[in-house]
Motif scaffolding. Sequence first.
Motif, mmCIF file in Angstrom:
data_model
loop_
_atom_site.group_PDB
_atom_site.id
_atom_site.type_symbol
_atom_site.label_atom_id
_atom_site.label_comp_id
_atom_site.label_asym_id
_atom_site.label_seq_id
_atom_site.Cartn_x
_atom_site.Cartn_y
_atom_site.Cartn_z
ATOM 1 N N ARG A 51 9.126 6.323 1.068
ATOM 2 C CA ARG A 51 9.249 4.876 1.305
ATOM 3 C C ARG A 51 9.709 4.566 2.721
ATOM 4 N NH1 ARG A 51 11.956 3.964 -4.024
ATOM 5 N NH2 ARG A 51 10.354 3.349 -5.523
ATOM 6 N N GLN A 52 10.384 5.516 3.353
ATOM 7 C CA GLN A 52 10.891 5.293 4.708
ATOM 8 C C GLN A 52 9.769 5.152 5.733
ATOM 9 O OE1 GLN A 52 11.097 8.133 3.045
ATOM 10 N NE2 GLN A 52 10.520 9.846 4.356
ATOM 11 N N HIS A 53 8.555 5.501 5.349
ATOM 12 C CA HIS A 53 7.429 5.405 6.276
ATOM 13 C C HIS A 53 6.907 3.978 6.440
ATOM 14 C CE1 HIS A 53 6.590 9.841 5.106
ATOM 15 N NE2 HIS A 53 7.329 9.782 6.199
ATOM 16 N N ASP A 71 8.551 9.565 -3.117
ATOM 17 C CA ASP A 71 8.921 10.064 -1.794
ATOM 18 C C ASP A 71 8.165 9.286 -0.725
ATOM 19 O OD1 ASP A 71 10.599 12.361 -2.552
ATOM 20 O OD2 ASP A 71 8.741 13.209 -3.350
ATOM 21 N N GLN A 77 7.146 -0.095 7.144
ATOM 22 C CA GLN A 77 7.906 -1.063 7.932
ATOM 23 C C GLN A 77 7.884 -2.423 7.245
ATOM 24 O OE1 GLN A 77 6.281 -1.241 11.907
ATOM 25 N NE2 GLN A 77 6.239 0.988 12.131
ATOM 26 N N ARG A 78 9.012 -3.096 7.248
ATOM 27 C CA ARG A 78 9.080 -4.434 6.666
ATOM 28 C C ARG A 78 8.193 -5.392 7.466
ATOM 29 N NH1 ARG A 78 14.895 -7.026 5.460
ATOM 30 N NH2 ARG A 78 14.822 -5.275 3.975
ATOM 31 N N GLU A 114 2.762 9.162 5.715
ATOM 32 C CA GLU A 114 2.878 8.397 6.959
ATOM 33 C C GLU A 114 1.617 7.580 7.201
ATOM 34 O OE1 GLU A 114 4.175 10.408 10.440
ATOM 35 O OE2 GLU A 114 5.457 11.800 9.329
#
Length: 252
Positions: free
Chosen positions: A65-67, A63, A69-70, A212
């Motif tokens: 991974r959306q936090h 859970d 940034q590339r 986060e």
Amino acid sequence: MKYLYYCYQLVIVLPLFAVASVITSAVTVIGCIVGNGHIWGYYPGKWWSRLIVSLLLLPVRVDGRQHLQRGQSYVFVSNHQGAFDIFLIYGYLNRNFKWMMKRSLRKVPFVGIACEYAHHIFVDKRGPSKIRETYDRARATLREGMSLVVFPEGARTFTGHMGVFRRGAFMLADELQLPVVPLTINGSFNVLPRMRDGRFVNWHRLSLTIHEPIWPTGKGIENEKQTMEKAYQTIMDGLVPEYQGYVENRDQ
């Protein structure tokens, strides 16, 4: 069913683990010599880790991974429940990084030499000059745009609970003004606690929670302290209730 699983490990998993480890080490070393060390120092280990977890039929949940940034460099800090922390982070974080690891791991057959050629960072505590060299290498790695993964406890737990955090990772993040990302691992202690090293693996679900990022709000000892305290509490809150709460780790 438990003993059938143990037989499966002995007859199927163990031989494949040995062969995969030798191949992965060789590919990593040769790839880092002739190619891009950042690529060959990461992807063979990632797929080796995934293979081992899959062979052992261990379900994995990730859970957060959306936090991430590339293109952003991070200092990842995680609780250290057991040996399977390595497979879980390496295989499923989906982020190119370098480990900060104990110097003693250099002596592990095949794995140690692969880690050396991959330019992972061995923490050398044999004196002030060696410690400075370790942090100089870590600093240079972060300045190249890579991320670091650190276990701030410095040792695996004996109980599943967290011990104290050391400040090294947070000092680096503060100095370079980089975000710290707490990682919470659940299940690794149940799969293979350190008291059972060298024994059969237990079937148990594994989970990796990517929290986060904690961005710097200043610079200096106060920012470093606040970041470490927030990361510690964030990781602690992500643990299953059974393992929440501080327990002294005599190996720290």
